[in-house]
Design a protein around this motif. Structure first.
Motif, PDB file in Angstrom:
ATOM      1  N   ASN A 179      -1.648   3.747 -10.029  1.00 43.23           N
ATOM      2  CA  ASN A 179      -1.045   4.008 -11.281  1.00 43.23           C
ATOM      3  C   ASN A 179       0.045   3.332 -11.671  1.00 43.23           C
ATOM      4  N   LEU A 180      -0.250   2.935 -13.317  1.00 45.29           N
ATOM      5  CA  LEU A 180      -0.412   2.110 -13.392  1.00 45.29           C
ATOM      6  C   LEU A 180       0.817   2.468 -15.473  1.00 45.29           C
ATOM      7  N   GLN A 181       0.646   4.072 -15.498  1.00 50.90           N
ATOM      8  CA  GLN A 181       1.501   4.497 -16.297  1.00 50.90           C
ATOM      9  C   GLN A 181       3.013   4.243 -16.898  1.00 50.90           C
ATOM     10  N   GLY A 182       2.596   4.033 -18.733  1.00 55.99           N
ATOM     11  CA  GLY A 182       4.099   2.833 -18.655  1.00 55.99           C
ATOM     12  C   GLY A 182       4.304   1.966 -17.988  1.00 55.99           C
ATOM     13  N   GLU A 185       0.749  -1.193   0.066  1.00 59.43           N
ATOM     14  CA  GLU A 185       0.322  -0.146   0.362  1.00 59.43           C
ATOM     15  C   GLU A 185       0.957   1.556  -0.074  1.00 59.43           C
ATOM     16  N   GLY A 186       0.996   1.888  -0.793  1.00 59.13           N
ATOM     17  CA  GLY A 186       1.378   3.382  -1.105  1.00 59.13           C
ATOM     18  C   GLY A 186       2.589   3.739  -1.611  1.00 59.13           C
ATOM     19  N   ALA A 187       3.452   1.952  -2.065  1.00 59.83           N
ATOM     20  CA  ALA A 187       4.856   1.741  -2.218  1.00 59.83           C
ATOM     21  C   ALA A 187       4.881   2.825  -3.649  1.00 59.83           C
ATOM     22  N   TYR A 188       6.558   2.843  -2.823  1.00 62.42           N
ATOM     23  CA  TYR A 188       6.470   3.664  -4.288  1.00 62.42           C
ATOM     24  C   TYR A 188       7.563   3.009  -5.281  1.00 62.42           C
ATOM     25  N   LEU A 189       6.757   2.625  -6.366  1.00 64.06           N
ATOM     26  CA  LEU A 189       7.388   1.026  -8.089  1.00 64.06           C
ATOM     27  C   LEU A 189       8.152   1.849  -8.158  1.00 64.06           C
ATOM     28  N   VAL A 190       7.966   2.748  -8.730  1.00 63.96           N
ATOM     29  CA  VAL A 190       8.632   4.066 -10.458  1.00 63.96           C
ATOM     30  C   VAL A 190       9.371   3.067 -11.008  1.00 63.96           C
ATOM     31  N   ARG A 191      10.090   2.863 -12.002  1.00 66.51           N
ATOM     32  CA  ARG A 191      11.072   1.706 -12.556  1.00 66.51           C
ATOM     33  C   ARG A 191      11.286   0.497 -12.079  1.00 66.51           C
ATOM     34  N   ALA A 192      10.494  -0.691 -11.174  1.00 67.80           N
ATOM     35  CA  ALA A 192      10.814  -1.174  -9.889  1.00 67.80           C
ATOM     36  C   ALA A 192      10.695  -2.126 -11.346  1.00 67.80           C
ATOM     37  N   ALA A 204     -11.131  -2.163 -17.844  1.00 69.67           N
ATOM     38  CA  ALA A 204     -11.923  -1.287 -18.141  1.00 69.67           C
ATOM     39  C   ALA A 204     -12.168   0.209 -17.513  1.00 69.67           C
ATOM     40  N   ASP A 205     -12.041   0.149 -16.322  1.00 65.84           N
ATOM     41  CA  ASP A 205     -11.570   0.906 -15.327  1.00 65.84           C
ATOM     42  C   ASP A 205     -10.186   1.309 -14.873  1.00 65.84           C
ATOM     43  N   LEU A 206      -9.720   0.107 -14.820  1.00 62.78           N
ATOM     44  CA  LEU A 206      -7.950   0.462 -14.891  1.00 62.78           C
ATOM     45  C   LEU A 206      -7.477   0.936 -16.369  1.00 62.78           C
ATOM     46  N   ASN A 207      -7.610   0.796 -17.223  1.00 63.67           N
ATOM     47  CA  ASN A 207      -7.065   0.853 -18.523  1.00 63.67           C
ATOM     48  C   ASN A 207      -7.211   2.814 -18.584  1.00 63.67           C
ATOM     49  N   GLU A 208      -8.655   3.025 -17.549  1.00 59.79           N
ATOM     50  CA  GLU A 208      -8.639   4.418 -17.520  1.00 59.79           C
ATOM     51  C   GLU A 208      -8.082   5.409 -16.815  1.00 59.79           C
ATOM     52  N   ASP A 209      -7.994   4.262 -16.050  1.00 57.18           N
ATOM     53  CA  ASP A 209      -6.858   5.269 -14.308  1.00 57.18           C
ATOM     54  C   ASP A 209      -5.104   5.572 -14.751  1.00 57.18           C
ATOM     55  N   SER A 210      -5.092   4.587 -15.626  1.00 54.51           N
ATOM     56  CA  SER A 210      -3.642   3.698 -15.762  1.00 54.51           C
ATOM     57  C   SER A 210      -2.889   3.895 -17.316  1.00 54.51           C
ATOM     58  N   GLY A 211      -3.653   4.992 -17.951  1.00 53.86           N
ATOM     59  CA  GLY A 211      -2.955   5.334 -19.476  1.00 53.86           C
ATOM     60  C   GLY A 211      -2.584   3.954 -20.276  1.00 53.86           C
ATOM     61  N   LEU A 212      -3.521   2.511 -20.643  1.00 49.31           N
ATOM     62  CA  LEU A 212      -3.035   1.656 -20.654  1.00 49.31           C
ATOM     63  C   LEU A 212      -3.723   1.572 -21.671  1.00 49.31           C
ATOM     64  N   ASP A 213      -3.495   1.216 -22.759  1.00 46.44           N
ATOM     65  CA  ASP A 213      -3.974   1.142 -23.938  1.00 46.44           C
ATOM     66  C   ASP A 213      -5.113   0.439 -24.112  1.00 46.44           C
ATOM     67  N   SER A 214      -6.568   0.385 -24.830  1.00 49.05           N
ATOM     68  CA  SER A 214      -7.029  -1.166 -24.925  1.00 49.05           C
ATOM     69  C   SER A 214      -7.136  -2.881 -25.097  1.00 49.05           C
ATOM     70  N   PHE A 237      -1.560  -3.810  -3.107  1.00 52.81           N
ATOM     71  CA  PHE A 237      -1.092  -2.619  -4.199  1.00 52.81           C
ATOM     72  C   PHE A 237      -1.587  -1.054  -4.092  1.00 52.81           C
ATOM     73  N   GLN A 238      -2.916  -1.045  -2.991  1.00 54.29           N
ATOM     74  CA  GLN A 238      -3.512   0.145  -3.152  1.00 54.29           C
ATOM     75  C   GLN A 238      -2.981   2.083  -3.169  1.00 54.29           C
ATOM     76  N   GLN A 239      -2.598   2.670  -4.016  1.00 55.89           N
ATOM     77  CA  GLN A 239      -2.514   4.089  -3.893  1.00 55.89           C
ATOM     78  C   GLN A 239      -0.475   3.808  -4.049  1.00 55.89           C
ATOM     79  N   ALA A 240      -0.577   2.341  -4.799  1.00 53.33           N
ATOM     80  CA  ALA A 240       0.891   2.332  -4.878  1.00 53.33           C
ATOM     81  C   ALA A 240       1.407   3.119  -6.943  1.00 53.33           C
ATOM     82  N   ASN A 241       2.449   3.610  -6.683  1.00 54.60           N
ATOM     83  CA  ASN A 241       2.936   4.041  -7.994  1.00 54.60           C
ATOM     84  C   ASN A 241       4.204   2.970  -8.852  1.00 54.60           C
ATOM     85  N   LEU A 242       3.277   2.671  -9.576  1.00 55.56           N
ATOM     86  CA  LEU A 242       4.323   1.416 -11.047  1.00 55.56           C
ATOM     87  C   LEU A 242       4.740   2.250 -11.992  1.00 55.56           C
TER      88      LEU A 242
END
Length: 958
Positions: A929-932, A886-893, A946-956, A905-910
């Protein structure tokens, strides 16, 4: 009585037929003779000769004659005291003809001055008209002895303060001679009772303290003092849940509010809140704590609103009862004739300043406990005295570590005030709330301007050679900045790397050259600089073995005897007979009282002693290494391990090492050849291994202590071995490999060294000395390593199950295959740590920093990684089943192939994390946050995509 009452002061009738100039002419002639003859320690005779040159003074009877006697004697004492305190600055000697002309000229300039004593004189004795004339004459006399213009003015400028103190002293010593003045003049001074007079005398002494010369300078603290700034910690405003508070980092819980230190304390004193009657000043060595305490005491004494009792705690003997302890201090001090805390004698309002809480902590075997007991006794007595109204306020100063260890006892808002440096860089100011913009001022510029004026060296700001980023840390600290100035003025090669020991070394050379090697002391050329330093080291060692600051001649002699320095000490003492140790005492230590019928000497600043003690310790390491090597080559020439450890026990057994001494040892190691330090490191590893197998050879000590003392000294010596080994390792960056004869031996040893924590937040010194240590395969189950420094340590396959590693520094450590099951690693520093294959099942890594750590194939089942920093971490094939992220910072992990089944993974940054081939079965990624993110080949349950795609910036189609 009329405000204009008073009388003109005349000389005694018996002297009317003699020219008035004779008095001061004789004074200046006596002073000159004292300098020329080099009487040094016999200035009392000079003062006596100067006064008794007018023999009839003692027979004076009329009030005006008695007044003249009082003024003249006080002036003589003040001037003699000033000359005595600055005699090292007096070099060239004028011939007798020039001297006679000088004295005539000076006397002529004084003979027309009329003295008048009225109501104001005893209220404002500094305003006596003749003082200005004598200051000018005195400055002219000083210049005849090669004292430069600035120095002469600085010394003579201190005359009024010295005169006031001498006035009180003279009145106190001979009250019967001046009794007639009490009837003639109605002033608070003349009509004061014994109690009031003792306070007046003491307050005059406080003001004189800040005027006394610093080291070998003409000026005193007051001339170069810069008002200090400080901050207090204030809790961040706003209502927070208990859970949120728990998760906040310590630095995020508080704001640092900046204030002017003296203004804040004056307001506190004026307010006089009986429920807020204790303030604490906290600062590192050289931050200006003691200087501020002295200045504040002197200023409050001059204002006269509140009596001030200033108590340096290295002179203070704490007891179960504060009143008794203060009474003993007052009796020994000799100024006050009564105990101001006794019930029937207590003043209506009193401020006590206890300076140096850490000095109390140096006195016993359980140092922190002594300081804590003292603080709590102060609190009890303050509460008792202030039941109905504020009668007692207390100000305590101490080093950061000691104040921190007692912080739980100081919970009032703004109660602990942390001293700020002269300069805070712009990028650091954002860490403070500074509504008055106090931090915008670079106080170093002010200090150097004052120093330039007082010393005559002409600085109007910090020299550009010293205004460098790598020297900010040193020039921003009051004491170190002054030492930099002294070193810089000697025009030696200045150490631009900021190593404090190098600066002290420059100063040692400067003192030697100024005293032992100068033309004025040609008889002392037999003492070489290395011998001079060697004796100083032994004096420092004697002080460390005592209370950390003071020692006696007998103790110094005993230490020199043990170190085979008897002949060198005899030569040194022979030089002392010629008066040269005045240079030494002016610079590094001074007489400080009597201990067991012997005079004691104290270091003017504890850091001087710590530096010299560190040099002595490093010297011993060098000798031990050489002697052990000689012993291997020829047993008749060198030492074996027992002899080496015996020597070490004698050196480091009497007193425990602390963080401050260790830092000097570390800096001294940094000045050595790295290849030598590497060899010493190997020798120390061997000695520790031998000691753990066979024990410290305490039976070799003569006389042998009793069991309890023997055990205490052995523990101190063992801890010092570990600390000095760590100092070597920090220089070489090489892991120290000790042969642990059984896997649990290190755990047994470290438990013995660390003892029992008294409070949870206190640092344990030995735990800061574990970096770069090879602990491979050691059994350390359930061990307490909270806040330990294990940076760069080898912990491969080490068993740390359920160990306490809260806030431990494990940066760059090798924990490959280590057992950390259930370990507490909250807020631990694990940056770049190798945890490949480590067992972290159920471990608590909340708020831990794992940036760039290697967790390949690590077992993190049910591990707590809430708000942990996992940036760029490698979690290839790691097992994170049911882990809480929860709330972990996993940028570029990198989580390729990781098992994340039912991980949280609630509020985690991936952002830009790589989860290729990871198993995310049962994981809810809503709001994450699953951007990129790379999810190629990842096993994902299809719900909420579907909801995940909207939040994460992933293509459908991803």
């Amino acid at each position: 009585m009329s405000n204009t009452s008073g009388f003109s002061v005349s000389k005694p009738v018996a002297l009317w037929n003699k020219p008035i100039k004779a008095d001061f002419k004789e004074l200046f002639k006596s002073l000159s003779k004292g300098v020329i003859d080099g009487v040094l320690g016999k200035w009392e005779e000079v003062a006596k000769d100067a006064v008794e040159a007018t023999a009839a003074l003692g027979l004076a009877a009329a009030p005006e004659e008695v007044a003249w006697l009082l003024i003249y004697r006080s002036l003589v004492e003040a001037i003699v005291s000033l000359v005595k305190g600055n005699q090292e600055l007096l070099f060239e000697k004028p011939n007798e003809k020039d001297l006679e002309l000088l004295c005539d000229r000076l006397n002529h300039s004084l003979e027309s001055i009329e003295l008048r004593i009225d109501q104001d004189f005893f209220s404002h004795p500094k305003d006596l008209p003749i003082l200005e004339a004598i200051k000018t004459a005195f400055a002219d006399w000083l210049k005849y002895f090669s004292v430069n213009q600035a120095q002469a003015q600085t010394i003579s400028h201190r005359l009024p303060t010295y005169f006031v103190y001498a006035l009180h002293e003279e009145w106190a010593k001979h009250p019967e001679k001046y009794a007639c003045l009490k009837a003639k003049l109605d002033t608070p001074f003349t009509q004061a009772n014994e109690r009031e007079q003792s306070w007046q005398r003491y307050l005059a002494w406080l003001q004189k303290q800040v005027e006394e010369p610093m080291l070998l300078e003409a000026f005193g603290l007051k001339q170069v003092y810069v008002p200090l700034r400080a901050y207090y910690k204030q809790k961040v405003a706003g209502e927070k849940s208990e859970e949120f508070e728990r998760r906040l980092r310590e630095d995020d819980k508080y704001q640092r509010v900046v204030l002017d230190l003296e203004t804040e304390l004056e307001a506190w004193l004026e307010k006089g809140d009986r429920n807020d009657a204790i303030r604490v000043i906290s600062g590192d060595p050289g931050s200006g704590k003691s200087s501020f305490a002295k200045i504040f005491a002197a200023n409050q004494a001059e204002k006269g609103k509140t009596p001030v009792l200033f108590i340096p705690l290295h002179y203070f003997e704490p007891s179960d009862d504060l009143v008794d302890a203060v009474g003993k201090f007052v009796r020994d001090d000799g100024f006050l004739r009564y105990n101001p805390l006794e019930k029937d004698k207590a003043d209506s309002h009193l401020l006590i300043i206890f300076d140096g809480l850490d000095e109390l902590a140096m006195r016993g075997k359980i140092a922190t406990e002594i300081a804590q007991q003292f603080v709590r006794e102060v609190q009890r007595k303050v509460e008792r005295f202030n039941v109905r109204e504020t009668c007692l306020q207390v100000l305590i100063s101490g080093r950061e570590l000691v104040v921190q260890a007692n912080s739980s006892d100081f919970r009032q808002p703004q109660q602990i005030l942390h001293i700020l440096p002269y300069f805070v860089p712009k990028d650091e100011r954002k860490n403070y709330i500074d509504e008055q913009n106090l931090l915008q001022q670079d106080q170093r510029q002010i200090w150097w301007q004052k120093y330039g004026n007082a010393s005559g060296r002409g600085y109007d700001c910090l020299p550009k050679e010293l205004n460098q980023d790598n020297l900010i840390e040193i020039t921003a600290q009051p004491l170190l900045n002054y030492l930099v100035a002294l070193s810089f003025d000697q025009q030696n090669k200045f150490p631009t790397d900021g190593n404090l020991n190098a600066i002290y070394a420059n100063l040692l050379t400067a003192v030697y050259q100024r005293g032992w090697d100068s033309h004025q002391h040609a008889a002392l050329h037999g003492i070489k600089e290395k011998d001079f330093v060697r004796i100083l080291e032994e004096i420092a060692l004697a002080s460390w073995h005592g209370d950390g600051r003071t020692t006696t001649v007998r103790e110094i002699e005993a230490h020199c005897e043990n170190s085979s320095l008897k002949s060198l000490l005899d030569k040194f003492q022979e030089s002392a007979k010629l008066g040269v140790t005045r240079l030494l005492t002016a610079f590094y230590f001074r007489e400080s009282g009597v201990k067991e019928q012997e005079k004691t000497f104290e270091f003017t600043h504890k850091s001087f002693g710590e530096y010299l003690t560190a040099k002595r310790i490093v010297r011993e390491i060098k000798l031990i290494h050489k002697k052990l090597k000689d012993g291997q080559d020829d047993p008749d020439e060198g030492w074996d391990e027992r002899e080496a450890l015996k020597r070490w026990a004698i050196l480091c057994g009497a007193s425990p090492m602390d963080e401050y001494l260790f830092n000097f040892v570390l800096d001294e190691m940094r000045l050595q050849n790295v290849s030598d330090v590497r060899n010493w490191q190997q020798t120390l590893c061997h000695l520790i291994g031998f000691m753990l197998r066979h024990g410290m050879p305490m039976e070799y000590l003569t006389p042998r202590p009793d069991f309890q003392e023997e055990n205490r000294q052995a523990r101190n010596a063992e801890e010092a071995l570990l600390a000095v080994l760590n100092a070597c390792a920090r220089v070489t960056k090489i892991v120290s490999k000790i042969k642990w004869h059984i896997p649990e031996v290190f755990g047994i040893w470290i438990s013995r060294l660390q003892g029992q924590r008294i409070i949870t937040d206190a640092d344990v010194f030995c735990l800061n000395c574990l970096s770069f240590l090879d602990l491979q395969g050691c059994v350390l189950v359930f061990k307490d390593f909270a806040q330990a420094n294990l940076q760069g340590a080898n912990l491969v396959r080490t068993n740390l199950q359920e160990a306490n590693l809260v806030r431990a520094n494990l940066r760059g450590a090798n924990l490959r295959g280590a057992n950390l099951r259930g370990a507490n690693l909250v807020r631990a520093n694990l940056i770049e740590t190798n945890l490949q294959g480590a067992n972290l099942r159920g471990a608590n890594l909340e708020l831990a920093n794992l940036e760039r750590a290697n967790l390949v194939r690590a077992n993190l089942v049910r591990a707590n990684l809430v708000r942990a920093n996992l940036e760029r971490v490698n979690l290839l094939q790691a097992n994170l089943v049911e882990a809480n992220l929860e709330g972990a910072y996993l940028v570029r992990a990198y989580l390729g192939g990781a098992n994340l089944v039912e991980a949280y993974f609630q509020q985690a940054n991936l952002v830009e994390a790589n989860l290729q081939g990871a198993n995310l079965q049962g994981v809810n990624l809503e709001g994450v946050n699953l951007q990129g993110v790379n999810l190629q080949g990842t096993y994902l349950e299809g719900e909420n995509l579907a909801d995940l795609n909207e939040d994460s910036g992933l293509d459908s189609d991803e």
